[in-house]
Scaffold this active site. Structure first.
Site, mmCIF file in Angstrom:
data_model
loop_
_atom_site.group_PDB
_atom_site.id
_atom_site.type_symbol
_atom_site.label_atom_id
_atom_site.label_comp_id
_atom_site.label_asym_id
_atom_site.label_seq_id
_atom_site.Cartn_x
_atom_site.Cartn_y
_atom_site.Cartn_z
ATOM 1 N N THR A 87 0.859 -1.170 0.000
ATOM 2 C CA THR A 87 0.000 0.000 0.000
ATOM 3 C C THR A 87 0.895 1.220 0.000
ATOM 4 O OG1 THR A 87 -1.654 -1.276 1.105
ATOM 5 C CG2 THR A 87 -1.810 1.075 1.441
ATOM 6 N N GLY B 164 -1.020 -3.783 5.471
ATOM 7 C CA GLY B 164 -2.121 -4.618 5.930
ATOM 8 C C GLY B 164 -2.406 -4.365 7.407
HETATM 9 O O1 DON Z 1 -6.942 -2.329 2.912
HETATM 10 C C1 DON Z 1 -6.136 -3.036 3.487
HETATM 11 O O2 DON Z 1 -6.062 -3.129 4.687
HETATM 12 C C2 DON Z 1 -5.149 -3.799 2.663
HETATM 13 N N1 DON Z 1 -5.651 -3.991 1.333
HETATM 14 C C3 DON Z 1 -3.874 -3.070 2.680
HETATM 15 C C4 DON Z 1 -2.837 -3.805 1.895
HETATM 16 C C5 DON Z 1 -1.492 -3.436 2.248
HETATM 17 O O3 DON Z 1 -1.208 -2.616 3.077
HETATM 18 C C6 DON Z 1 -0.487 -4.179 1.495
HETATM 19 N N2 DON Z 1 0.548 -4.543 2.312
HETATM 20 N N3 DON Z 1 0.693 -5.331 3.105
#
Ligand code: DON
Length: 525
Positions: free
Chosen positions: A336, A430
């Site tokens: 992200t 995440g």
């Molecule tokens: O919205 C979320 O929480 C996830 N799709 C975020 C993904 C993310 O941060 C990728 N890395 N680990």
């Protein structure tokens, strides 16, 4: 100042502020530029969240999270035996309806001061004239090259002649430049109803995807009331559902506040308390949160200080309380991107955006030049079984048409006790977004660290399942780990905590700190 993961993205924001734009103009410019120079996470084909505080005290939040397509079904990612497939992660079926273009244009119309075509200029230039591949960019393509190679359209742009671009080479993206120009001229309709929508739906049809013209035409970002809280007298605003992030950050801070003071960082006592607090907040996250359009999410309770005291009462001062066990599996990335912006007037923006995985689903839209997200994997594709982050969620986050997948993104703005802007922050990673964002706040407020030290201090992570207290290398002394083990904790290592970009007001101005664990781009003027 702009603190983002990529200096070209930050520079775009600063260019727009120099041209008279405010923090919102700059944030939109940065977001579009990251969609060009930082496609591992910056995007047109994904979604995200923004929390805003204007210098006059107005606050707002906007949710431009992807939505499950109209034809989505509960078991669409299971095989005939009922087992999970990789279709929520790779390829055309993995995508939700993208929200970024709608979110960015909507936010600009409400809080920006410059025309869309002006704030998009840096992005259009970077796509049309190209940008010089940095080591960071090349590294990112290299890490994902085997996967990109499986998607010929993506490979034609990112692996020219079948090779990872060389550091210092120039990458131009004519398809993407065309898409950006269409958006600059026609607004979001170009993406949701016009030529880009045509390309996107044609791409879906080529690859067995299900996003339709109707899905695109009916996508709407949602203005939300920020979650408000205070931590030891410091007010903050953060992101409400459909992200779990802000609510859980608030819950964590509320439980910690029940301790008059926290033990010193890096002690067993501190790790025990923080781990127990994070664990309890994640148990709530996983069981009680989902898209508020589909389930009742008890945000008021979860962020209530009396509720925090109840949870505090369940924390044994010495012994670890186990989380009920389930199967555990994890494949963690950090793809992200979060950036923070403050303008000379004191307007502030915290924005987190993603396509979920590195280069999203791998599908690059032919003729339009952007990657599609694989955000459908943030729904519980098989309730009760862990997703790629090891998060185990229930029915409330099951796949359903029109649902926004539960996120962990936590863009947050903290004020000082006198009500002045103090911190603008958020993270990628995440579930580790939540724990890393909370720890930077705790480091500043409890441990009285400078923002640079607060960012650098080793972080720990607990997400209830797996039931492991995870610590960065060098975070805890061997003797401390021994004590924690005796107290009943499974202690593990973690090499990829959340990655934060923060700006803090200091005497006489602002200090921006990019994540010290990764190259990034801080630009101010
Ligand atoms: O919205 C979320 O929480 C996830 N799709 C975020 C993904 C993310 O941060 C990728 N890395 N680990």
């Amino acid at each position: 100042m702009v603190a983002s993961d990529d200096s070209l993205g930050s520079t775009a924001g600063v260019e727009i502020m120099r041209a008279g734009g405010n923090a919102v103009d700059a944030a939109v410019a940065t977001a579009f530029a990251l969609a060009v120079t930082y496609q591992e996470a910056g995007n047109l084909g994904g979604g995200g969240y923004m929390v805003i505080r204007m210098a006059d005290g107005r606050t707002d939040a906007i949710d431009f999270r992807e939505m499950a397509p109209g034809k989505a079904t509960r078991d669409m990612y299971l095989d005939a035996q009922g087992n999970k497939t990789d279709k929520s992660l790779d390829g055309h079926l993995a995508s939700g309806v993208p929200g970024s273009v709608a979110g960015l244009t909507t936010v600009l119309a409400k809080y920006g001061t410059l025309p869309l075509s002006t704030v998009m200029q840096p992005a259009i230039r970077l796509a049309a004239e190209g940008f010089t591949a940095s080591e960071n960019f090349v590294h990112s393509v290299r890490v994902d090259s085997a996967r990109i190679a499986q998607f010929p359209v993506a490979a034609s742009v990112f692996l020219p002649n079948g090779r990872v671009p060389a550091v210092g080479s120039r990458l131009t993206q004519p398809w993407l430049a065309r898409s950006l120009r269409l958006i600059a001229e026609q607004g979001a309709d170009a993406f949701y109803k016009g030529e880009i929508a045509d390309s996107l739906v044609a791409e879906m049809q080529r690859g067995g995807g299900i996003i339709s013209k109707e899905d695109l035409a009916s996508y709407r970002p949602i203005w939300r009331t920020p979650v408000r809280g205070s931590y030891r007298g410091y007010p903050f605003i953060t992101m409400p559902p459909s992200s779990s992030g802000g609510t859980i950050v608030a819950e964590v801070l509320n439980i910690l506040e029940t301790y008059d003071s926290l033990p010193p960082i890096a002690t067993a006592e501190y790790a025990h308390i923080l781990g127990a607090v994070l664990q309890r907040a994640f148990i709530d996250r996983n069981a009680k949160m989902g898209d508020p359009a589909f389930v009742r999410v008890p945000v008021d309770t979860l962020t209530d200080k009396a509720y925090a005291r109840k949870l505090r009462a369940t924390i044994d001062p010495v012994r670890h309380t186990p989380t009920p066990a389930v199967a555990q599996r994890m494949r963690e990335g950090t793809e992200t991107t979060h950036f923070s912006v403050v303008d000379p007037h004191g307007n502030a923006v915290a924005m987190t955006t993603t396509t979920n995985g590195l280069y999203g689903s791998g599908v690059l839209v032919r003729g339009a030049g952007f990657f599609m997200n694989n955000e459908m994997d943030d729904l519980a594709v098989k309730p009760g079984e862990p997703n790629q982050f090891g998060l185990v969620e229930g029915e409330q986050n099951a796949v359903a048409p029109g649902k926004r997948p539960l996120s962990a993104m936590s863009p947050t703005i903290v004020l000082d006790p006198s009500g002045q802007l103090l911190l603008v922050l958020g993270a990628r990673g995440g579930p580790r977004i939540i724990t890393s964002t909370a720890q930077v706040i705790i480091n500043v407020i409890d441990h009285r660290m400078s923002i640079a030290d607060a960012m650098a201090a080793p972080r720990l992570h607990h997400q209830a399942l797996p039931d492991t207290l995870r610590m960065e290398p060098r975070g805890l002394d061997a003797s401390v780990i021994e004590v924690l083990t005796l107290r009943g904790h499974a202690v593990g290592g973690i090499s990829n905590v959340g990655l934060v970009n923060a700006i803090m007001r200091v005497r006489g101005g602002y200090e921006a700190v990019g994540e010290p664990r990764r190259p990034g781009g801080i630009v101010g003027y």
